[in-house]
Write a protein that holds these residues in place. Structure first.
Motif, PDB file in Angstrom:
ATOM      1  N   HIS A 124       0.829  -1.214   0.000  1.00 43.55           N
ATOM      2  CA  HIS A 124       0.000   0.000   0.000  1.00 43.55           C
ATOM      3  C   HIS A 124       0.866   1.268   0.000  1.00 43.55           C
ATOM      4  O   HIS A 124       0.545   2.265  -0.651  1.00 43.55           O
ATOM      5  CB  HIS A 124      -0.894  -0.045   1.242  1.00 43.55           C
ATOM      6  CG  HIS A 124      -1.832   1.098   1.389  1.00 43.55           C
ATOM      7  ND1 HIS A 124      -3.069   1.124   0.812  1.00 43.55           N
ATOM      8  CD2 HIS A 124      -1.705   2.277   2.041  1.00 43.55           C
ATOM      9  CE1 HIS A 124      -3.674   2.258   1.113  1.00 43.55           C
ATOM     10  NE2 HIS A 124      -2.861   2.979   1.864  1.00 43.55           N
ATOM     11  N   HIS A 128       1.088   4.452  -2.733  1.00 43.69           N
ATOM     12  CA  HIS A 128       1.105   5.897  -2.459  1.00 43.69           C
ATOM     13  C   HIS A 128       2.373   6.531  -3.047  1.00 43.69           C
ATOM     14  O   HIS A 128       2.338   7.623  -3.602  1.00 43.69           O
ATOM     15  CB  HIS A 128       1.094   6.155  -0.953  1.00 43.69           C
ATOM     16  CG  HIS A 128      -0.269   6.145  -0.327  1.00 43.69           C
ATOM     17  ND1 HIS A 128      -1.273   7.004  -0.708  1.00 43.69           N
ATOM     18  CD2 HIS A 128      -0.782   5.395   0.689  1.00 43.69           C
ATOM     19  CE1 HIS A 128      -2.357   6.781   0.044  1.00 43.69           C
ATOM     20  NE2 HIS A 128      -2.080   5.809   0.894  1.00 43.69           N
ATOM     21  N   SER A 148      -0.913  10.414   6.088  1.00 41.59           N
ATOM     22  CA  SER A 148      -2.313   9.980   6.004  1.00 41.59           C
ATOM     23  C   SER A 148      -2.823   9.678   7.407  1.00 41.59           C
ATOM     24  O   SER A 148      -2.173   9.996   8.408  1.00 41.59           O
ATOM     25  CB  SER A 148      -2.408   8.747   5.114  1.00 41.59           C
ATOM     26  OG  SER A 148      -1.843   7.642   5.769  1.00 41.59           O
ATOM     27  N   ASP A 320      -6.890   7.140  -0.011  1.00 40.86           N
ATOM     28  CA  ASP A 320      -6.857   5.739  -0.442  1.00 40.86           C
ATOM     29  C   ASP A 320      -7.752   5.493  -1.654  1.00 40.86           C
ATOM     30  O   ASP A 320      -8.899   5.930  -1.689  1.00 40.86           O
ATOM     31  CB  ASP A 320      -7.268   4.827   0.720  1.00 40.86           C
ATOM     32  CG  ASP A 320      -6.133   4.706   1.721  1.00 40.86           C
ATOM     33  OD1 ASP A 320      -5.021   5.192   1.417  1.00 40.86           O
ATOM     34  OD2 ASP A 320      -6.357   4.127   2.793  1.00 40.86           O
TER      35      ASP A 320
HETATM   36 ZN    ZN Z   1      -3.218   5.009   2.482  1.00 42.16          ZN
END
Ligand code: ZN
Ligand code: KG4
Length: 368
Positions: A124, A128, A148, A320
């Protein structure tokens, strides 16, 4: 203009279920490395978690199960393609909430198996980190600030698959600190936008809040103390009027921005020592908190002074989403980096496994 049936483009379906957004997207990557989004569907679950004041992992996993098939179908319909036209299915395999990760990963494995597609397990954080390649066509190397609700990291992105973590938080993520501050001041969730709105009318100089970690040689972060300082001021003033809340929000935002800027300044010095002296200098900011105007203005200033160009993907791709997962998957796929059907979900999955633990790591429950 390229079209979806252009066979030279690599089409990838992306799936994201690591936290409280269920998302599916289809992205095309051209042989020259340019990307475009054919579909990008995100369904937030905030309503299901609201009464608990935070994300409940069990509820998140169930909500993903209930709507993921539908969202994948929606993404494929919007992209106007069939599964046979895909080259791969890319899925977030970590880090994140294990229940949600398993839902996404199992779905992706089933799709890969049934439609004979390559499977790419995506980190993940890497998704990003590489988003700016999709949105702005920017290639590594660059310095990345990821801010985040779940992560606060400074990374040197040397290349796809080559990351050096320069700094991380030893306690709360910055978005988490915004959310907790909003909660203790009686503002709505998600807290970041609420704190920003209220703080616009406030006077930050009314309160002397700490600038956590400022002056430290390593670019790590800490926000738990700042949040506690806001709580103490709020308790001393209770009951709070609208002006008090606005002044506290403004003071919190300013302290957080100044702390981040100080940390970024240190990271820039480290990056300057490691990057090719002739390479262009880029600072990329991603994650939901990148939407914060005060923070962006402060970062623009520090970047300009250091000769760095500042890049921030559009807000919908900072938060996200599955387009970033599909894109990271495409970048890995074209390098021949695919995964077997036995690839596991990983609740913790650092991008730079060699990074030394930050001060307080473990003891204070720092994020991976
Ligand atoms: Zn994230
Ligand atoms: O990237 P994201 O959507 O989800 C995570 O992966 O966590 O980030 C959500 C976080 C929340 O904590 C939210 O309060 C924060 O980003 N956020 C903001 C702003 N908009 C969203 N924080 C400060 N200012 C904003 N304008």
């Amino acid at each position: 203009m390229a079209i979806a049936s252009d066979t030279r483009e690599t089409l990838v379906l992306g799936i994201e279920t690591s936290c409280d957004e269920t998302a599916a997207a289809v992205v095309a990557r051209s042989p020259d490395g340019h990307g475009r989004i054919l579909a990008n569907i995100v369904r937030a679950q905030w309503e299901q978690h609201r009464r608990y004041g935070g994300v409940v992992p069990e509820i998140a996993a169930r909500a993903h199960v209930e709507c993921l098939d539908e969202i994948v179908g929606e993404a494929m319909r919007e992209a106007g393609i069939g599964f046979a036209e895909l080259a791969a299915v890319a899925v977030t395999a970590g880090p994140g909430l294990i229940g949600g990760l398993l839902v996404g990963l199992t779905t992706a494995k089933a799709l890969a198996m049934v439609h004979r597609l390559a499977l790419v397990a995506v980190n993940h954080l890497e998704a990003h980190a590489l988003t700016v390649g999709l949105t702005q066509g920017l290639r590594p190397p660059y310095l990345l600030l990821l801010v985040s609700g779940g992560h606060t990291q400074l990374l040197l992105v040397r290349d796809v698959g080559r990351y050096r973590r320069l700094g991380t938080t030893i306690d709360d993520a910055l978005g988490e600190a915004f959310d907790k501050t909003a909660k203790l001041l009686g503002l709505s969730q998600p807290g970041g936008p609420a704190v920003e709105r209220s703080g616009m009318k406030g006077h930050p100089e009314r309160f002397a809040l700490p600038r956590p970690m400022s002056g430290r040689a390593e670019p790590h972060f800490s926000f738990a103390g700042l949040k506690t300082a806001v709580r103490q001021q709020a308790q001393a003033l209770a009951p709070l009027g609208k002006e008090d809340v606005a002044d506290l929000c403004a003071a919190f935002e300013l302290a957080a921005a100044e702390s981040v800027v100080d940390r970024v300044r240190v990271a820039i010095e480290i990056a300057n020592g490691e990057l090719d002296p002739l390479a262009h200098r880029h600072l990329v900011v991603s994650g939901g908190v990148a939407a914060n105007r005060r923070l962006r203005a402060s970062l623009a200033e520090v970047a300009a002074r250091a000769g760095y160009a500042l890049h921030v993907p559009p807000p919908a791709l900072c938060t996200d989403n599955a387009a970033m997962v599909a894109w990271a998957g495409a970048e890995r796929l074209v390098r021949g980096w695919t995964d077997g059907l036995d690839v596991p979900a990983r609740a913790r999955w650092p991008l730079d496994p060699d990074a030394a633990p930050a001060l307080g790591f473990g003891r204070l429950g720092a994020k991976a």
